[in-house]
Design an enzyme around this catalytic site. Structure first.
Site, short mmCIF file in Angstrom:
data_model
loop_
_atom_site.label_atom_id
_atom_site.label_comp_id
_atom_site.label_asym_id
_atom_site.label_seq_id
_atom_site.Cartn_x
_atom_site.Cartn_y
_atom_site.Cartn_z
N GLU A 1 103.28 27.37 81.41
CA GLU A 1 103.00 27.00 80.26
C GLU A 1 103.87 27.32 79.80
O GLU A 1 104.39 28.55 78.81
CB GLU A 1 102.15 28.63 79.63
CG GLU A 1 100.69 28.65 80.74
CD GLU A 1 100.28 29.89 80.70
OE1 GLU A 1 100.99 30.57 79.96
OE2 GLU A 1 99.04 29.81 80.76
N ASN B 1 102.51 23.62 85.54
CA ASN B 1 101.30 23.97 85.16
C ASN B 1 101.29 24.27 83.97
O ASN B 1 102.09 25.30 83.53
CB ASN B 1 101.31 24.67 86.29
CG ASN B 1 99.42 25.52 86.05
OD1 ASN B 1 98.58 24.99 86.64
ND2 ASN B 1 99.57 27.10 86.21
N HIS C 1 91.24 25.79 81.09
CA HIS C 1 90.27 26.27 80.78
C HIS C 1 89.98 25.40 79.93
O HIS C 1 89.78 25.44 78.58
CB HIS C 1 91.13 27.16 79.98
CG HIS C 1 91.21 28.53 81.07
ND1 HIS C 1 91.16 29.09 82.26
CD2 HIS C 1 93.22 28.24 81.65
CE1 HIS C 1 92.12 29.48 82.99
NE2 HIS C 1 92.97 29.15 82.75
N GLU D 1 92.84 25.84 86.86
CA GLU D 1 92.27 27.11 86.79
C GLU D 1 90.88 26.73 86.04
O GLU D 1 91.00 27.06 85.14
CB GLU D 1 93.38 28.07 85.89
CG GLU D 1 94.74 27.81 86.60
CD GLU D 1 95.71 28.77 85.21
OE1 GLU D 1 95.11 29.31 84.62
OE2 GLU D 1 96.40 28.82 86.05
N ASP E 1 87.55 26.98 84.44
CA ASP E 1 86.43 27.44 84.20
C ASP E 1 85.80 27.28 82.79
O ASP E 1 87.07 26.56 82.02
CB ASP E 1 86.83 28.95 83.85
CG ASP E 1 88.56 29.32 83.37
OD1 ASP E 1 88.61 28.78 82.75
OD2 ASP E 1 88.55 30.37 83.47
C1 XIL Z 1 94.97 35.74 83.92
C2 XIL Z 1 94.37 36.68 85.16
O1 XIL Z 1 93.08 35.78 85.58
C3 XIL Z 1 93.92 37.75 84.72
O2 XIL Z 1 93.46 38.41 85.47
C4 XIL Z 1 95.27 38.28 83.96
O3 XIL Z 1 95.33 39.76 83.40
C5 XIL Z 1 96.47 37.17 83.06
O4 XIL Z 1 96.06 36.73 83.89
N1 XIL Z 1 97.05 31.12 82.65
C6 XIL Z 1 97.36 31.15 83.56
C7 XIL Z 1 96.99 32.42 84.86
O5 XIL Z 1 98.34 30.71 84.75
O6 XIL Z 1 97.52 32.60 85.44
C8 XIL Z 1 96.06 33.02 84.04
O7 XIL Z 1 95.27 34.16 84.90
C9 XIL Z 1 95.15 32.37 82.97
C10 XIL Z 1 95.51 31.44 82.33
#
Ligand code: XIL
Length: 672
Positions: free
Chosen positions: A165, A208, A245, A273, A275
């Site tokens: 990020e 990422n 996401h 990641e 969802d």
């Molecule tokens: C999130 C986790 O799922 C949570 O448990 C934590 O509190 C915060 O981070 N992008 C990412 C992940 O790269 O590491 C993040 O994970 C979600 C967004």
């Protein structure tokens, strides 16, 4: 493997053809199609060489519903928070790896791949880092952090999110402000990747980010320019992770274009990641299809298992509901990959899978890879009965060594097969295992006790333990599993011998299989908690005529599938050794023929090619290359490999002095 006493008798194993016609059971094909439809996410993804993973939280590993789904469905794992800076280096130079180790060790033992997440990120960063004000200090702190964390897991992580990020949202297409950007400038990303490459050259290094799925977004274009520049200048980068996401609308229409455009730069892409708010079936299916349509999209990770495990729990964005039941999006995801969902059950036990293994096999054999290395006190004629695990970047092989004075065991390790011939042979009669008849070893890591077990035959079924597989002197003295031969074996063994003990466990029980060179495969049971004690309830697990179900059984769990594989060595109509195979949905269940005849064998001279010369006509006692190393004996569903004993077809004489050598079969008809 048959013991020393049987010198001479084995020469009689070249049977009359007429006798064998009656012995060999014709293969009844299981009906499993060659193009396999699996019924779990990981197994189906593996059909195209991809992985399907989940983010895992160490704190949930005690929850059986959670781990049940994890082990059934997923073949890759990303620690959700445990490898982040605030978890691994909370104060400068003080590293904590307990929770990350828990996830890594568990996954590695089960053959699940691992993604490392994440090394350099502005978030979940301890204050002591964000309050650094000096560039040189920050640079050395960052490099030290990357190196230390990557070293810890070196060789065990397939892909690392090196930088997470770093780009800003909105229309700038530039980096976001962060302590790294502010003190080190644009070059911090490149610096991090170069340090990472040195720390673990085998890991894929990923950038990422989120909101880089839409090809038209300025942020996507900014990341694209960076990757293009890195590739042009030789900055080490191997992959781009797209977090994915998504809102309820799912992926943007251009998602596939984005994936293929990054891939065209010469990097892999991974959905890291995933969802989706409310988990609509079409949104999940579209995401999966976009990946499958891009050859270099190598895998998908969902960010959690059940909705209740999600960081977006309020949006129910995952594939399993809070009770662990499959949601509709689970079915659309599996179907989009070409799999077949099974009917939901009320409980969390595994549903029955479609066959994950093909019903015909073909192989290519190496030449001789491992030959005896006699020394002053070990005049070895043959090396036999290999067992092997890959652990910590090395193959660890144990085998029987046969000489005129009897059988004992040898150990060697090497990093790849080209090194196998030059590895040092450590004779285990020098350890507490001691001299005397010890043969046909089987090795595995018993995770509940954090201990390596070597199981072998001594006339009884015996074992030794060792906390460190690579230390040949660390093995304990032999102990027996049974006080004496179980009655049922005594009653059925005839003129045979009790040989080739083999242990495999599921989550509740461990089973000990053994053979009698008389057509019987036996099985005893104990609980995971009681192991290695308490083996009881010995039954005949399979029976056939003597030579059709002879010895050297192997039993494995097929990764990601609700399927176990049984191999038993038979003696063919030509007097040569070969393997037959069966499957079952449970270790205590009955076995259905898979490839089990001379014309459709699991592995026999007639389905093996020998590009470097036909050095053997026997495919005899050996062991599959597993995907993990623990007591579950998990093997991959495709691209199988089998380490076996073979010998010069012209050799003859005393059975125990035959020149057995080890070679490796690699499956050539894999569908993935
Ligand atoms: C999130 C986790 O799922 C949570 O448990 C934590 O509190 C915060 O981070 N992008 C990412 C992940 O790269 O590491 C993040 O994970 C979600 C967004």
């Amino acid at each position: 493997m048959n013991p020393l006493k049987r010198i001479g008798r084995r020469r009689a194993s070249v049977l009359g053809l007429a006798a064998l016609v009656a012995l060999v059971t014709p293969g009844t094909a299981s009906g499993a199609p060659d193009a396999v439809k699996a019924s779990t996410l990981g197994a189906q993804a593996a059909q195209s060489g991809r992985y399907f993973g989940a983010a895992v939280a160490a704190g949930r590993l005690g929850d059986g519903t959670y781990t049940g789904i994890l082990d059934r469905e997923f073949n890759s794992v990303t620690p959700e928070n445990e490898m982040k800076w605030d978890a691994t280096e909370r104060s400068r130079g003080q590293f904590t790896f307990g929770p990350a180790d828990q996830i890594v060790n568990r996954a590695a033992a089960r053959g699940q791949r691992l993604r490392g997440h994440t090394l350099v990120w502005h978030s979940q960063l301890p204050n002591w880092v964000s309050s650094i004000t000096d560039a040189n200090t920050l640079r050395s702190v960052m490099n030290h952090h990357i190196t230390t964390v990557m070293n810890r897991y070196k060789g065990r992580i397939h892909s690392w999110d090196v930088v997470n990020e770093a780009f800003a949202d909105g229309g700038s297409g530039q980096h976001r402000p962060s302590v790294f950007q502010n003190l080190l400038g644009n070059g911090f990303i490149e610096q991090a990747f170069r340090t990472a490459r040195t720390a673990d050259p085998a890991a894929k290094l990923c950038y990422n980010d989120y909101n880089i799925e839409d090809w038209n977004a300025a942020k996507t274009q900014g990341v694209y320019r960076m990757v293009r520049d890195f590739k042009a200048r030789g900055v080490p980068i191997d992959c781009v992770g797209l977090q994915a996401h998504f809102g309820a609308g799912g992926p943007p229409a251009s998602f596939r274009t984005t994936l293929s455009s990054f891939a065209a730069l010469g990097v892999d892409v991974q959905i890291t990641e995933l969802d989706i708010a409310q988990a609509p079936t079409t949104a999940y299916a579209n995401t999966v299809r976009a990946c499958l349509n891009v050859a270099r999209c190598t895998g998908i990770t969902v960010w959690g298992i059940r909705d209740s495990d999600s960081w977006r729990a309020g949006e129910n964005p995952l594939l399993f509901d809070r009770n662990g039941n499959k949601k509709p999006a689970y079915g659309s995801t599996l179907t989009a990959m070409g799999g077949t969902p099974t009917t939901q059950r009320a409980d969390t036990s595994s549903p029955r899978s479609a066959a994950a293994l093909p019903s015909r096999f073909s192989w290519s054999s190496s030449g001789t890879l491992i030959s005896p290395k006699p020394d002053a006190t070990h005049n070895i004629a043959g090396i036999k009965d290999p067992t092997v695990v890959r652990y910590n970047g090395k193959y660890h092989v144990f085998a029987s060594v046969a000489s005129s004075s009897g059988y004992n065991l040898v150990y060697l390790n090497f990093s790849d097969w080209s090194q196998a011939g030059s590895a040092t042979h450590h004779y285990l009669d020098r350890s507490a295992i001691g001299a005397g008849y010890r043969a046909a070893p089987q090795v595995f890591y018993y995770a509940p006790q954090r201990l390596w077990y070597l199981v072998y035959q001594t006339g009884n079924a015996s074992y030794s333990t060792n906390p460190d597989i690579s230390n040949p002197n660390g093995w304990s003295a032999p102990r027996h599993f049974y006080s004496s031969m179980p009655d049922i074996i005594r009653q059925n063994i005839g003129n045979g011998y009790w040989v080739d003990m083999w242990v495999i466990c599921d989550s509740a029980n461990c089973y000990l299989f053994s053979s009698d060179d008389n057509g019987h495969l036996y099985r005893s049971r104990t609980s995971v908690g009681q192991f290695p004690n308490g083996f009881t309830d010995t039954v005949i697990a399979a029976r056939d005529s003597k030579y059709a179900l002879f010895e050297a059984s192997n039993v494995y769990k097929v990764q990601g599938a609700d399927q176990y594989l049984l191999l038993v060595e038979a003696i063919g109509s030509d007097g040569r050794r070969y393997f037959r195979s069966w499957t079952s949905s449970s270790l205590a269940g009955s076995w259905t023929q898979l490839a089990a005849s001379e014309s459709n064998p699991f592995a026999r001279a007639n389905n093996v090619s020998f590009p470097s010369g036909a050095w053997t006509r026997d495919v005899s006692h050996g062991e599959m290359i597993r995907s993990g190393y623990d007591q579950t004996l998990t093997i991959p569903a495709c691209r199988l490999q089998y380490l076996y004993q073979g010998m010069n077809p012209g050799a003859s004489g005393d059975y125990n002095l035959l020149p057995w050598r080890l070679g490796l079969l690699t499956q050539t008809n894999s569908t993935c």
